[in-house]
Design an enzyme around this catalytic site. Structure first.
Site, PDB file in Angstrom:
ATOM      1  N   GLU A  45      95.263  60.428  80.201  1.00 15.60           N
ATOM      2  CA  GLU A  45      94.006  61.171  80.143  1.00 15.60           C
ATOM      3  C   GLU A  45      94.175  62.588  80.678  1.00 15.60           C
ATOM      4  O   GLU A  45      93.610  63.531  80.131  1.00 15.60           O
ATOM      5  CB  GLU A  45      92.908  60.471  80.959  1.00 15.60           C
ATOM      6  CG  GLU A  45      92.575  59.085  80.477  1.00 15.60           C
ATOM      7  CD  GLU A  45      93.306  57.975  81.235  1.00 15.60           C
ATOM      8  OE1 GLU A  45      92.692  56.935  81.479  1.00 15.60           O
ATOM      9  OE2 GLU A  45      94.491  58.161  81.585  1.00 15.60           O
ATOM     10  N   CYS A  58      91.338  59.566  86.892  1.00 12.68           N
ATOM     11  CA  CYS A  58      91.019  59.977  85.525  1.00 12.68           C
ATOM     12  C   CYS A  58      89.521  59.963  85.271  1.00 12.68           C
ATOM     13  O   CYS A  58      89.008  60.820  84.550  1.00 12.68           O
ATOM     14  CB  CYS A  58      91.765  59.097  84.534  1.00 12.68           C
ATOM     15  SG  CYS A  58      93.564  59.371  84.610  1.00 12.68           S
TER      16      CYS A  58
END
Length: 145
Positions: free
Chosen positions: A49, A80
Site C-alpha cells: 500500500e 497502512c
C-alpha cells in the site's frame, strides 16, 4: 483485485510476503501498483500500500487521493490504514482478512473509526480465497524451510 493478485504473485516470486496493491482513479483506471518489498529494500515501510499510494500521489501530483480506490490483497495493517486515512483515499477494497495485524476490522478498525475526520468506504472479501491461498502457500514454504 486480479491486478493486485498479480502484484502479490510477483512479490512471492521475489521471496517477499505476497501482498499486492493497485490504486484506481475515479474513472476506473489503474494509476499505480505496489507490492511488498520489505526484504529487498530492508525497509519496514516496504508494504504494498505504501508503494502504490506514494506512486499514485506522484502520478496525480497531489497527496490527496479523494475519489481513488485502494485495492489490496490483504487487509491493511495499522501503518497502512493510517496512510490511507492521511491520503484521503475514498474507498478500500481488500481480499483476505489479516487476523494478526488487520486494521479494517480484524484486530481494530482504524478505517471506520469515528474519531478521524475521514472515513473511506471499505469493502472486504473480494477474491478472499485466492488472496488467502497465496499467503498460506508462501508461509507454508517458509516454515518448511
Amino acid at each position: 483485485m486480479r491486478e493486485a493478485l498479480q502484484e502479490a504473485e510477483a512479490a512471492a516470486a521475489a521471496e517477499e510476503v505476497p501482498v499486492g496493491c493497485v490504486v484506481v482513479d475515479a474513472g476506473g483506471g489503474i494509476v499505480a501498483r505496489g507490492r511488498d518489498r520489505r526484504q529487498a529494500a530492508s525497509d519496514p515501510l516496504g508494504h504494498a500500500e505504501v508503494e502504490a499510494i506514494r506512486l499514485a500521489a506522484a502520478v496525480q501530483g497531489d497527496w490527496r487521493l479523494d475519489g481513488h480506490t485502494v485495492v489490496v490483497t490483504l487487509e491493511p495493517c495499522p501503518m497502512c490504514a493510517g496512510l490511507i486515512l492521511m491520503a484521503r483515499v475514498g474507498r478500500v477494497i481488500f481480499g483476505a482478512r489479516n487476523v494478526k495485524w488487520g486494521a479494517a476490522g480484524s484486530r481494530l478498525d482504524l478505517l471506520r473509526a469515528a474519531s478521524f475526520p475521514h472515513r473511506p468506504d471499505v469493502r472486504e472479501g473480494m477474491l478472499a480465497e485466492a488472496c488467502g491461498a497465496l499467503l498460506s502457500a508462501y508461509f507454508a514454504r517458509r516454515r518448511a524451510g
